[in-house]
Write a protein that holds these residues in place. Sequence first.
Motif, mmCIF file in Angstrom:
data_model
loop_
_atom_site.group_PDB
_atom_site.id
_atom_site.type_symbol
_atom_site.label_atom_id
_atom_site.label_comp_id
_atom_site.label_asym_id
_atom_site.label_seq_id
_atom_site.Cartn_x
_atom_site.Cartn_y
_atom_site.Cartn_z
ATOM 1 N N ARG A 35 0.662 -1.192 0.031
ATOM 2 C CA ARG A 35 0.019 0.113 0.130
ATOM 3 C C ARG A 35 0.872 1.153 -0.036
ATOM 4 N N VAL A 36 0.667 1.855 -1.031
ATOM 5 C CA VAL A 36 1.580 3.312 -1.200
ATOM 6 C C VAL A 36 0.921 4.655 -0.837
ATOM 7 N N LEU A 37 1.590 5.473 0.060
ATOM 8 C CA LEU A 37 0.883 6.542 0.304
ATOM 9 C C LEU A 37 1.898 7.576 -0.195
ATOM 10 N N ALA A 38 1.695 8.211 -1.308
ATOM 11 C CA ALA A 38 2.625 9.101 -2.115
ATOM 12 C C ALA A 38 2.573 10.557 -1.925
ATOM 13 N N ALA A 39 3.702 11.218 -1.786
ATOM 14 C CA ALA A 39 3.683 12.691 -1.510
ATOM 15 C C ALA A 39 4.798 13.273 -2.436
ATOM 16 N N MET A 40 4.498 14.597 -2.831
ATOM 17 C CA MET A 40 5.640 15.209 -3.560
ATOM 18 C C MET A 40 6.719 15.886 -3.245
ATOM 19 N N ASP A 41 6.526 16.473 -1.764
ATOM 20 C CA ASP A 41 7.539 17.033 -0.951
ATOM 21 C C ASP A 41 7.267 16.680 0.427
#
Length: 95
Positions: free
Chosen positions: A71-77
Amino acid sequence: MKTAGGGITVQTQPGQGTVIGLWLPEVTSGSTVAVSSPVSAVGGTETILLVEDEDLVRQATQRILVAKGYRVLAAMDANDARRVLKEHTGRWSCC
């Protein structure tokens, strides 16, 4: 890697990024290299916080990890990562 004569260096600067160096021993013609049994990436069920500022890299990495069962929690910064963490209500497991 030290056993084989190699090494790893990691340099990181806030706001500048991270540089990872892999130093592998030279293999000359005629030398033999011992190879251990291959390690397969079997995947898992853990949740991973992925922070990557390049959209295409983040999206590709997320697809690969999800395909492996994570399960991936993606963030840009970093700010986005803090927001994602605050919104995450699931369970975390660690090493």
